[in-house]
Design an enzyme around this catalytic site. Structure first.
Site, PDB file in Angstrom:
ATOM      1  N   GLU A   1     -23.192 -45.465  -7.084  1.00  0.00           N
ATOM      2  CA  GLU A   1     -24.155 -44.482  -7.628  1.00  0.00           C
ATOM      3  C   GLU A   1     -23.447 -43.154  -7.931  1.00  0.00           C
ATOM      4  O   GLU A   1     -23.991 -42.070  -7.720  1.00  0.00           O
ATOM      5  CB  GLU A   1     -25.349 -44.326  -6.690  1.00  0.00           C
ATOM      6  CG  GLU A   1     -26.078 -45.653  -6.525  1.00  0.00           C
ATOM      7  CD  GLU A   1     -27.555 -45.531  -6.279  1.00  0.00           C
ATOM      8  OE1 GLU A   1     -28.122 -44.466  -6.516  1.00  0.00           O
ATOM      9  OE2 GLU A   1     -28.133 -46.551  -5.863  1.00  0.00           O
TER      10      GLU A   1
ATOM     11  N   PHE B   1     -30.181 -53.684 -10.776  1.00  0.00           N
ATOM     12  CA  PHE B   1     -29.934 -52.593 -11.719  1.00  0.00           C
ATOM     13  C   PHE B   1     -28.555 -52.814 -12.304  1.00  0.00           C
ATOM     14  O   PHE B   1     -27.545 -52.656 -11.613  1.00  0.00           O
ATOM     15  CB  PHE B   1     -30.009 -51.290 -10.927  1.00  0.00           C
ATOM     16  CG  PHE B   1     -29.825 -50.013 -11.701  1.00  0.00           C
ATOM     17  CD1 PHE B   1     -30.914 -49.395 -12.331  1.00  0.00           C
ATOM     18  CD2 PHE B   1     -28.590 -49.390 -11.759  1.00  0.00           C
ATOM     19  CE1 PHE B   1     -30.754 -48.187 -13.006  1.00  0.00           C
ATOM     20  CE2 PHE B   1     -28.422 -48.182 -12.434  1.00  0.00           C
ATOM     21  CZ  PHE B   1     -29.506 -47.579 -13.052  1.00  0.00           C
TER      22      PHE B   1
ATOM     23  N   THR C   1     -23.095 -51.030 -14.391  1.00  0.00           N
ATOM     24  CA  THR C   1     -21.628 -51.103 -14.344  1.00  0.00           C
ATOM     25  C   THR C   1     -21.114 -52.369 -15.028  1.00  0.00           C
ATOM     26  O   THR C   1     -21.725 -53.432 -14.930  1.00  0.00           O
ATOM     27  CB  THR C   1     -21.166 -51.094 -12.867  1.00  0.00           C
ATOM     28  OG1 THR C   1     -21.687 -49.925 -12.240  1.00  0.00           O
ATOM     29  CG2 THR C   1     -19.661 -51.094 -12.755  1.00  0.00           C
TER      30      THR C   1
HETATM   31  C1  LIG Z   1     -20.818 -52.982  -3.176  1.00  0.00           C
HETATM   32  C2  LIG Z   1     -21.085 -52.372  -4.517  1.00  0.00           C
HETATM   33  C3  LIG Z   1     -22.356 -52.424  -5.055  1.00  0.00           C
HETATM   34  C4  LIG Z   1     -22.609 -51.883  -6.320  1.00  0.00           C
HETATM   35  N1  LIG Z   1     -23.877 -51.990  -6.857  1.00  0.00           N
HETATM   36  C5  LIG Z   1     -24.072 -51.655  -8.155  1.00  0.00           C
HETATM   37  C6  LIG Z   1     -25.322 -51.921  -8.810  1.00  0.00           C
HETATM   38  O1  LIG Z   1     -26.275 -52.437  -8.188  1.00  0.00           O
HETATM   39  N2  LIG Z   1     -25.454 -51.641 -10.129  1.00  0.00           N
HETATM   40  C7  LIG Z   1     -24.441 -51.064 -10.855  1.00  0.00           C
HETATM   41  O2  LIG Z   1     -24.632 -50.832 -12.039  1.00  0.00           O
HETATM   42  N3  LIG Z   1     -23.247 -50.781 -10.258  1.00  0.00           N
HETATM   43  C8  LIG Z   1     -23.035 -51.060  -8.938  1.00  0.00           C
HETATM   44  N4  LIG Z   1     -21.830 -50.796  -8.337  1.00  0.00           N
HETATM   45  C9  LIG Z   1     -20.749 -50.206  -9.136  1.00  0.00           C
HETATM   46  C10 LIG Z   1     -20.433 -48.768  -8.768  1.00  0.00           C
HETATM   47  O3  LIG Z   1     -21.481 -47.921  -9.152  1.00  0.00           O
HETATM   48  C11 LIG Z   1     -19.084 -48.424  -9.412  1.00  0.00           C
HETATM   49  O4  LIG Z   1     -18.095 -49.139  -8.676  1.00  0.00           O
HETATM   50  C12 LIG Z   1     -18.811 -46.940  -9.416  1.00  0.00           C
HETATM   51  O5  LIG Z   1     -19.663 -46.290 -10.331  1.00  0.00           O
HETATM   52  C13 LIG Z   1     -17.366 -46.599  -9.770  1.00  0.00           C
HETATM   53  O6  LIG Z   1     -16.942 -47.275 -10.922  1.00  0.00           O
HETATM   54  P1  LIG Z   1     -15.568 -48.120 -10.896  1.00  0.00           P
HETATM   55  O7  LIG Z   1     -15.579 -48.969  -9.687  1.00  0.00           O
HETATM   56  O8  LIG Z   1     -15.425 -48.765 -12.203  1.00  0.00           O
HETATM   57  O9  LIG Z   1     -14.443 -47.014 -10.674  1.00  0.00           O
HETATM   58  P2  LIG Z   1     -13.759 -46.108 -11.827  1.00  0.00           P
HETATM   59  O10 LIG Z   1     -14.788 -45.456 -12.663  1.00  0.00           O
HETATM   60  O11 LIG Z   1     -12.698 -46.895 -12.488  1.00  0.00           O
HETATM   61  O12 LIG Z   1     -13.073 -44.968 -10.924  1.00  0.00           O
HETATM   62  C14 LIG Z   1     -11.858 -45.166 -10.210  1.00  0.00           C
HETATM   63  C15 LIG Z   1     -11.437 -43.817  -9.597  1.00  0.00           C
HETATM   64  O13 LIG Z   1     -11.247 -42.846 -10.642  1.00  0.00           O
HETATM   65  C16 LIG Z   1     -12.055 -41.693 -10.405  1.00  0.00           C
HETATM   66  N5  LIG Z   1     -12.502 -41.142 -11.687  1.00  0.00           N
HETATM   67  C17 LIG Z   1     -13.047 -41.794 -12.741  1.00  0.00           C
HETATM   68  N6  LIG Z   1     -13.353 -40.926 -13.713  1.00  0.00           N
HETATM   69  C18 LIG Z   1     -13.010 -39.690 -13.263  1.00  0.00           C
HETATM   70  C19 LIG Z   1     -13.089 -38.369 -13.794  1.00  0.00           C
HETATM   71  N7  LIG Z   1     -13.625 -38.111 -15.005  1.00  0.00           N
HETATM   72  N8  LIG Z   1     -12.613 -37.332 -13.036  1.00  0.00           N
HETATM   73  C20 LIG Z   1     -12.114 -37.551 -11.791  1.00  0.00           C
HETATM   74  N9  LIG Z   1     -12.026 -38.775 -11.238  1.00  0.00           N
HETATM   75  C21 LIG Z   1     -12.475 -39.827 -11.960  1.00  0.00           C
HETATM   76  C22 LIG Z   1     -13.222 -42.218  -9.563  1.00  0.00           C
HETATM   77  O14 LIG Z   1     -13.867 -41.162  -8.833  1.00  0.00           O
HETATM   78  C23 LIG Z   1     -12.509 -43.218  -8.662  1.00  0.00           C
HETATM   79  O15 LIG Z   1     -11.895 -42.553  -7.589  1.00  0.00           O
HETATM   80  C24 LIG Z   1     -21.562 -51.266  -7.039  1.00  0.00           C
HETATM   81  C25 LIG Z   1     -20.267 -51.194  -6.485  1.00  0.00           C
HETATM   82  C26 LIG Z   1     -20.022 -51.747  -5.246  1.00  0.00           C
HETATM   83  C27 LIG Z   1     -18.623 -51.669  -4.692  1.00  0.00           C
END
Ligand SMILES: Cc1cc2nc3c(=O)[nH]c(=O)nc-3n(C[C@H](O)[C@H](O)[C@H](O)COP(=O)(O)OP(=O)(O)OC[C@H]3O[C@@H](n4cnc5c(N)ncnc54)[C@H](O)[C@@H]3O)c2cc1C
Length: 382
Positions: free
Chosen positions: A362, A123, A126
């Site tokens: 998620e 899926f 991201t």
């Molecule tokens: C092991 C692993 C597997 C994964 N598998 C998948 C997958 O299969 N498919 C996929 O599409 N993605 C996947 N992901 C991605 C995952 O869904 C994202 O890492 C997650 O959605 C957070 O996005 P980011 O890491 O860019 O953090 P960011 O969005 O940059 O967030 C960083 C921090 O800021 C906070 N933040 C951001 N916006 C706001 C707001 N509006 N208000 C308050 N706080 C906020 C967040 O809560 C977090 O604490 C995976 C991630 C990992 C680590």
């Protein structure tokens, strides 16, 4: 909500528990150290019908209801979160999306193989620059005659290097949510490169990948759902997906409790089992309360889905609660183990590492709170 399992649900749970105890628990530490689960596990999950739960039998699925799905997911989470994640993504996010949004041809093409474990799905939402703000994704698909040509990059994609099909979200129109469409992309399509992400804190046995799209050409009928409705496809998948993550967290809490109770009743200090010290019993009781509360929240989501009622906010509640509880419970279990919890001869250190991602993916805990707050107030605070 009926808290008594039907005969069929109880049988599925027993089948899953037995499978996990025989085929997963004995290998989980080795897979974690090797940074790869045995790929043969995928076919075994398929053979037992676990990868086809809730998918109609006419497409190779094994039927069953959402509580049966949750019970299996919890058991897998008890055994190894890496294996649980393979199923949550391939079945929970990809196969279920195809079943809900797909054309007859798309269902016939992909579902039988996904349900049998002959193929895995990933899926791909991201991106390196867009995580929580997924509606702002920049991967682009441009129409060229009877095809779409995709360019861009995806980050942290579970099953990425193993999957035969990627559910890819790409911009086909205006900025924001409305301009996103979903595509089913065979991963052997020229121009698609997959690179393993190494050095993860937890879920080490699971293949996580970065995907790069350089002029990846797919036919027009690769689009899943209507043009411009890709964000709806993603959000409908994640609403149910959060229940699946939460069920996996219940499994981590259950495993943490089992391990802590077994250790506390056998380890002696001050001339008696450590379980005979009140502060140790307090730690066990704390984990037990989290287990029951998280499990009931997850079962409520499954029950709402089965009854055709709105479940999205309850799914966020379950995911938020169960993921934070899993981090706490695994950490508390490690405390019960003392110094032995810090080495991987015992499983609790792995539970801590695996639990840690559950509050991130998620939708992070902060994003779940914003979804719950929006449902309560009608005000969007993103
Ligand atoms: C092991 C692993 C597997 C994964 N598998 C998948 C997958 O299969 N498919 C996929 O599409 N993605 C996947 N992901 C991605 C995952 O869904 C994202 O890492 C997650 O959605 C957070 O996005 P980011 O890491 O860019 O953090 P960011 O969005 O940059 O967030 C960083 C921090 O800021 C906070 N933040 C951001 N916006 C706001 C707001 N509006 N208000 C308050 N706080 C906020 C967040 O809560 C977090 O604490 C995976 C991630 C990992 C680590």
């Amino acid at each position: 909500m009926n808290l008594e399992l039907s005969e069929e649900q109880a049988a599925v749970r027993e089948l899953a528990a037995d499978f996990v105890n025989r085929e997963i628990v004995p290998h989980a530490t080795a897979w974690d150290r090797a940074e790869e689960v045995d790929r043969g596990i995928v076919k075994k999950l398929g053979a037992l019908g676990f990868l086809g739960l809730t998918i109609p039998e006419q497409y190779g699925g094994s039927g069953g209801d959402h509580l049966a799905y949750v019970l299996v997911t919890e058991e897998l989470g008890r055994g190894d979160s890496s294996v649980r994640g393979l199923l949550s993504v391939s079945l929970g996010l990809v196969a279920k999306s195809i079943n809900h949004w797909g054309t007859e041809e798309q269902k016939q093409r992909w579902l039988p193989r996904l349900c049998a474990g002959e193929a895995l799905g990933c899926f791909a939402l991201t991106e390196p620059g867009t995580g929580s703000d997924a509606g702002n994704l920049t991967t682009r698909a441009v129409r060229d005659g009877d095809s779409w040509v995709i360019n861009g990059a995806k980050m942290f994609i579970t099953n990425g290097t193993w999957a035969e099909v990627a559910l890819v979200f790409a911009r086909t129109g205006e900025a924001g949510h409305q301009g996103v469409s979903a595509f089913l992309v065979p991963t052997d399509t020229p121009g698609l490169t997959r690179t393993t992400v190494h050095g993860k804190l937890g879920l080490r046995g699971q293949p996580t990948a970065e995907l790069a799209f350089a002029d990846v050409r797919v036919p027009a009928d690769a689009m899943l759902g209507p043009e411009g409705k890709g964000f709806n496809v993603a959000m409908s998948a994640l609403a149910k997906g959060r229940m699946s993550v939460a069920a996996g967290c219940v499994g981590i809490i259950a495993a943490s409790l089992d391990a802590a109770v077994a250790y506390a009743t056998q380890r002696e200090q001050f001339g008696k089992p450590i379980a005979a010290h009140q502060l140790v019993q307090e730690m066990l009781a704390d984990i037990k309360v989290e287990l029951d509360a998280a499990r009931l929240l997850v079962w409520r989501v499954a029950d709402l889905i089965e009854r055709g009622l709105p479940f999205q906010t309850e799914s966020s509640v379950a995911k938020l609660y169960a993921s934070e509880a899993a981090v706490k419970a695994a950490n508390t279990a490690l405390q019960v183990f003392g110094g032995y919890g810090f080495i991987d001869e015992y499983p609790v250190g792995k539970y801590v590492r695996d639990a840690r991602v559950m509050t991130l993916y998620e939708g992070t805990s902060q994003i779940q709170k914003l979804l719950i707050g929006r449902a309560l107030t009608g005000v969007n605070a993103f």
